[in-house]
Design a protein around this motif. Sequence first.
Motif, mmCIF file in Angstrom:
data_model
loop_
_atom_site.group_PDB
_atom_site.id
_atom_site.type_symbol
_atom_site.label_atom_id
_atom_site.label_comp_id
_atom_site.label_asym_id
_atom_site.label_seq_id
_atom_site.Cartn_x
_atom_site.Cartn_y
_atom_site.Cartn_z
ATOM 1 N N TRP A 1 1.132 -1.160 0.232
ATOM 2 C CA TRP A 1 0.330 0.048 0.598
ATOM 3 C C TRP A 1 0.756 1.217 0.130
ATOM 4 C CZ3 TRP A 1 -3.649 2.576 -1.119
ATOM 5 C CH2 TRP A 1 -4.083 3.831 -0.380
ATOM 6 N N ALA B 1 0.696 4.263 -3.033
ATOM 7 C CA ALA B 1 0.552 5.449 -2.417
ATOM 8 C C ALA B 1 1.705 6.325 -3.233
ATOM 9 C CB ALA B 1 0.011 5.391 -1.284
ATOM 10 N N THR C 1 -1.950 9.792 2.378
ATOM 11 C CA THR C 1 -0.991 8.286 2.792
ATOM 12 C C THR C 1 -0.195 8.035 2.949
ATOM 13 O OG1 THR C 1 -0.385 8.694 0.021
ATOM 14 C CG2 THR C 1 -2.842 8.417 0.929
ATOM 15 N N THR C 2 0.953 8.744 3.347
ATOM 16 C CA THR C 2 2.187 8.823 3.312
ATOM 17 C C THR C 2 2.937 9.437 4.561
ATOM 18 O OG1 THR C 2 3.229 10.351 2.180
ATOM 19 C CG2 THR C 2 2.684 7.961 0.955
#
Length: 294
Positions: A39, A43, A106-107
């Motif tokens: 993931w 991302a 997302t990060t």
Amino acid sequence: MRDTIGAYVGLTKTRIIEQLLVVTVPAMCLAQRGFPSVWLVVATLLGGALAAASAHALNCVVDADIDRIMKRTARRPLAKGEVPPLNALVFGLVLGVVATLFLGLTTNWLAASLALAAIAFYVLVYTLLLKRRTAQNIVWGGAAGCMPVVIGWAAVTGTVEWPALVMFAVIFFWTPPHFWALAMRYRDDYAKANIPMLPVVATPVQVSRRILAYTWVMVLTTLLLLPVTSWIYAGAAVAGGGYFIYQAHRLHRAVVTGADPAPMKLFHLSNGYLCGLFAAIAVDAIIGLPPLLG
């Protein structure tokens, strides 16, 4: 509809994005000392692709006038009038906002900030300030293309550590030989558009000499990663770097003797070299052998 979508995709210069993303995953593997979560990789790659697409679209807006003049770029969407300039500008800005927010959510926000800085540097510093004014344009402007490794590292660790800066430097010193070889082939195109790329304003010998100098520095810089890599990477760095140096010397020798330097041979080699070098980084990190100098 298909033509319209194709025109907007064309603004993003997808081939260049592919090359930028190729170096991101190995940097993430080295930061993780293994393969990060799928993931996180997806991302980071998606956010990085959106950021690069934003920078390229905005670059197309600024450079539309010279793109119409140069044969190499005359088929770009704005040069052909396939996309209205205002639409392209909004498209590029929206992509930049989406990329920054996506990476931040997302990060982490360090990776997002670095991506935003890369967009700003490519558009404001390289495209607007340097490209039409100095032969050093691709040297310093190329720093934007080095950012994916730092963004990838930051996405994994939330920091920027020295191996990320070494990978940044490798790409930084790789960019001039890579691009100047291309510019040698399209020298007349750049001259027609009044863009002071080095082959336009310097003699062929001066260009090949600088290509050679940057190649040596680049290869020596790759060796700085030996404290965090094993013999797998070391072998690839030495073998690949040695062959790159050999081809750079071949080009220089051809220029000095008046033979055909065939610069596109070095250009295509540079793409394969960078992909191979970073593939070795990824394999080395995933296998996890002890560092050569550890």
